[in-house]
Write a protein that holds these residues in place. Sequence first.
Motif, PDB file in Angstrom:
ATOM      1  N   GLY A 166       0.780  -1.225   0.000  1.00 18.59           N
ATOM      2  CA  GLY A 166       0.000   0.000   0.000  1.00 18.59           C
ATOM      3  C   GLY A 166       0.810   1.273   0.000  1.00 18.59           C
ATOM      4  O   GLY A 166       0.247   2.357  -0.173  1.00 18.59           O
ATOM      5  N   LEU A 167       2.131   1.183   0.169  1.00 19.74           N
ATOM      6  CA  LEU A 167       2.946   2.394   0.226  1.00 19.74           C
ATOM      7  C   LEU A 167       3.179   2.999  -1.153  1.00 19.74           C
ATOM      8  O   LEU A 167       3.217   4.215  -1.318  1.00 19.74           O
ATOM      9  N   VAL A 168       3.338   2.136  -2.161  1.00 17.92           N
ATOM     10  CA  VAL A 168       3.597   2.573  -3.535  1.00 17.92           C
ATOM     11  C   VAL A 168       2.360   2.275  -4.378  1.00 17.92           C
ATOM     12  O   VAL A 168       1.800   1.176  -4.300  1.00 17.92           O
ATOM     13  N   ALA A 202       6.329   7.105  -3.040  1.00 17.58           N
ATOM     14  CA  ALA A 202       5.470   6.626  -1.960  1.00 17.58           C
ATOM     15  C   ALA A 202       4.258   7.528  -1.775  1.00 17.58           C
ATOM     16  O   ALA A 202       4.297   8.718  -2.059  1.00 17.58           O
ATOM     17  N   GLY A 203       3.188   6.930  -1.280  1.00 12.97           N
ATOM     18  CA  GLY A 203       1.979   7.685  -0.974  1.00 12.97           C
ATOM     19  C   GLY A 203       0.754   7.119  -1.650  1.00 12.97           C
ATOM     20  O   GLY A 203       0.816   6.612  -2.770  1.00 12.97           O
ATOM     21  N   PRO A 213       0.822   2.746   4.965  1.00 11.54           N
ATOM     22  CA  PRO A 213       1.261   3.019   6.334  1.00 11.54           C
ATOM     23  C   PRO A 213       1.759   4.445   6.473  1.00 11.54           C
ATOM     24  O   PRO A 213       2.155   5.067   5.484  1.00 11.54           O
ATOM     25  N   PRO A 214       1.739   4.989   7.674  1.00 12.01           N
ATOM     26  CA  PRO A 214       2.260   6.350   7.869  1.00 12.01           C
ATOM     27  C   PRO A 214       3.715   6.427   7.402  1.00 12.01           C
ATOM     28  O   PRO A 214       4.481   5.491   7.574  1.00 12.01           O
ATOM     29  N   GLY A 423       5.307  -0.796   7.673  1.00 17.60           N
ATOM     30  CA  GLY A 423       5.438   0.647   7.636  1.00 17.60           C
ATOM     31  C   GLY A 423       6.758   1.195   8.126  1.00 17.60           C
ATOM     32  O   GLY A 423       6.931   2.416   8.197  1.00 17.60           O
ATOM     33  N   ALA A 424       7.729   0.315   8.432  1.00 13.97           N
ATOM     34  CA  ALA A 424       8.997   0.767   9.037  1.00 13.97           C
ATOM     35  C   ALA A 424      10.097   0.952   8.001  1.00 13.97           C
ATOM     36  O   ALA A 424      11.263   0.667   8.264  1.00 13.97           O
ATOM     37  N   GLU A 425       9.752   1.470   6.824  1.00 12.02           N
ATOM     38  CA  GLU A 425      10.763   1.692   5.790  1.00 12.02           C
ATOM     39  C   GLU A 425      11.871   2.627   6.262  1.00 12.02           C
ATOM     40  O   GLU A 425      13.044   2.432   5.921  1.00 12.02           O
ATOM     41  N   ALA A 426      11.517   3.683   6.999  1.00  6.76           N
ATOM     42  CA  ALA A 426      12.532   4.653   7.426  1.00  6.76           C
ATOM     43  C   ALA A 426      13.607   3.972   8.259  1.00  6.76           C
ATOM     44  O   ALA A 426      14.806   4.152   8.028  1.00  6.76           O
TER      45      ALA A 426
END
Length: 449
Positions: A166-168, A202-203, A213-214, A423-426
Amino acid sequence: MEAAISVAEQRNPKLNALCCTRFDAAMELARKADLKGRFGALPFLLKDSGLSATFLESTIGSRLFRGMTSAAEATLNTRFMADGFLSFGRTTVPEFCMAPTTEAVVYGGPTRNPWDASRSSGGSSGGAAAAVAAGIVPIAHGSDGGGSIRIPSSCCGVYGLKPSRGLVPYGPARGEGWGGLAVDGVITRTVRDSAAALDGIAGMELGQPYAAPPRPESYLALLDRPFDRPLRIAVWTEAWEDIEIAPECLDAVRKTAGLLAGLGHEVSEAPLPALKYSSFVNAIIDVMSASVTLTVNGYIRQKPVDDLASLLEPAIFDAYQRGKTMSAETYALAINRFHSIARLLETYMLDYDFVLTPTLTQLPAKLGSLTMQDDFKSFRTAAGRYTTFLAIINASGQPAASLPLHQTKAGLPVGVQLIGRFGAEAALLQVSAQLEAAAPWIGRRPTAF
């Protein structure tokens, strides 16, 4: 663009990593380009996965789809263009992107590994990883439905991150692929470039079926930020159902664990989560088969063919036949298995920030050792033993990256995988950057030219 085309013309004949190229048109595109986005006006390659792009034809690795064109841009390609990427060709894939090696008949031969021409570049983004490793482009589009970014990144010694589900964006024509397994991303030489690319693509998009995810305002801006505590990292050194792991792959994991411990993180060998792996593989086979049938029937309704079997490789034709006779219950049960994996793995990771695994259970496959000449179930079962730690993360929707930290004594790349929480890509990019700084890989160059 002249430089990229020159390197492509010099090295691609041996690699067979590019297809659907438009060199003359790309030069004109480059002449007219303005600098924009994070990358200015950078030569780029799209995977031959069917991602809609009006500028380039696609085959999805199949003789059936040879010469397919698009009337509109995919949302993702629009974002690529807005960030300064200039696509001048597509990269090779296995038929329908359904193999861990890239040996599609439609391209006239296999895509070869830049480090060892007798071995596969991986799949399904095999052409993309080979092109990046060979220096044709520094960054290329990839997609991952069962390891298809991470497999070739490991085989070719480059960095590949599979984003969270869902991020891309996946639209606008589709909301998901393979029951939610498939996601898009990029393959790069550096962690920095993956972070910058993710900032641009992303988004969420309008009407998307999965919530993204945020995410932070910028992954790139966070890349060098230190963690406020040691990370808790689980290490897996065995596989389900006694699947064998090559010593070189285990050695790479143990060396990476040592690097992480040296960086101050808490690293410990941990038990595997309790899942029945063979049942999961069967679920993937069912969903992939249904996807083949959907894709083929959608095409032949518009353009009927006389001999479908002659246009599909044996395993894919078998998948098509399986999908035609599959019950709705079988498909629904497969999706339910994916969802149960997601709950199992996310619950498991309540105790850990990351899991460290081998990317592959074996060294890059020899060409011809995993072919589409088999029936689809046998083929995908063999693929599942090679890629044991990968597709489960597509089912869970979590982010994961293959890092090119190690090589064999003969110089063959051996990747390791880091799995993050949803959601922990960062944080995944941050720890990847720490490892890249501790054991740099940027100076390595392939030797198979």
